[in-house]
Enzyme design. Sequence first.
Site, mmCIF file in Angstrom:
data_model
loop_
_atom_site.group_PDB
_atom_site.id
_atom_site.type_symbol
_atom_site.label_atom_id
_atom_site.label_comp_id
_atom_site.label_asym_id
_atom_site.label_seq_id
_atom_site.Cartn_x
_atom_site.Cartn_y
_atom_site.Cartn_z
ATOM 1 C CG ASP A 22 10.587 44.692 14.555
ATOM 2 O OD1 ASP A 22 10.914 44.858 13.204
ATOM 3 O OD2 ASP A 22 9.751 45.174 14.993
ATOM 4 C CG HIS B 84 10.457 48.685 12.397
ATOM 5 N ND1 HIS B 84 9.961 47.476 12.708
ATOM 6 C CD2 HIS B 84 9.546 49.665 12.004
ATOM 7 C CE1 HIS B 84 8.636 47.540 12.192
ATOM 8 N NE2 HIS B 84 8.227 48.763 12.044
ATOM 9 C CB SER C 172 6.041 48.665 9.818
ATOM 10 O OG SER C 172 5.608 48.806 11.246
#
Length: 416
Positions: free
Chosen positions: A294, A361, A198
């Site tokens: 995502d 994710h 991330s």
Amino acid sequence: MKRVLIWVLSLWSIVGIGWSRSEDGLQELKAKDRLLSFLEKDAVSPGANSLMIPLTLIQGAASKGAICLDRTPPGYHLDRGFGSGSNSWLIQLEGGGWCNTVRSCVFRKTTRRGSSKFMEKRLNFTGILSNKAEENPDFYNWNRVKLRYCDGASFAGEGQNEVSKSSIIGQRIWSAAMEELMAKGMQNAEQALLSGCSAGGLASILHCDEFKDLFPSTTKVKCLSDAGVFLDATNVAGGHTLRDMYRGVVTLQGVQKNLPNTCTSQMDPTSCFFPQNLIANIQTPLFLLNAAYDAWQVQESLIPSSADPHGFWRDCKMDHSHCNSSQMLFLQDFRNQMLSVINGFSMSNQNGLFINSCFAHCQSERQDTWYANDSPRIGNKAIAASVGDWFFDRTATKAIDCPYPCDNTCHNLIFK
């Protein structure tokens, strides 16, 4: 298609019904923090055989200006390698969003994302950080490090905010951590992998060539970005939520001075915080692991609450199986934009790709998505095997999934 990950997201926390503007803003920050905690951390509670690694604070970091937002020392978790992996190092940069306003940075100081006072004292090492060959076949016996994230600008800030009394100097945290790890043996590394998830995945892109420059030319060095391809996309109302956020991050935190000149000489600083404008100039071999849909970008960039005040997109946002045909077309356009962005990058023989058509994710940190009997696959190859084949040059890995809904191996995130 596996749909086992369900998170209870309070609608009240998002729309702030019944709160004053001040309290509404605080509740929104708390809701965003809870979303990050769910997305970027293994949701499975540590079991009896979990590998719990203690937190190490970087002593003397303050004298180098390397401090968290609240001026506490930064930290990391290190599990030593063994056997054939004793001289190999894997650095995993923690994710956790960004702070783009004084208010959001002040709030961040009250969480583990802005203060080491609130960081877990022991962290479960799973997925790419596991020390078991059956869970992490290529990197299990390496020196594995989780660098904690407490600045709010992907380890790239270089500023001071007197209003919030915050130190925003993530670049110095990066430098101090690398200096300490080099002294602890990383300087002798035969091979090294910089990874991140991330906001940490963005950081692994931003710092990739800098990481390579730490080592002699004889050291094999590569980088992995997991869920780090944040797109400069248009939201459902026609706005640019993420660009607006990034503009605040870059301005407030003094990120511009740490962005690559190859980009800033041609584009504005905010554009140069987007990976799509950086990856073409990365010299070090880089692997992009990303879900084409995502989950964080769907929630926070494409369909933020501010862009959907009447809740037309709410059911689709919470569960992709509830999207109608026009909504799914919008999400397919997002996937197409991602594929367009990585097209030139994929042409390089040294780079790798694993772009699966999932609503997910951070797939390298979770054991169920990294390497398990039912983990996501493209062409019958799991993520861990794909990354390993690329790192060790066993075979070229440029895996791009067919569009949703063709992949039945996804571990999709469903929000309720």
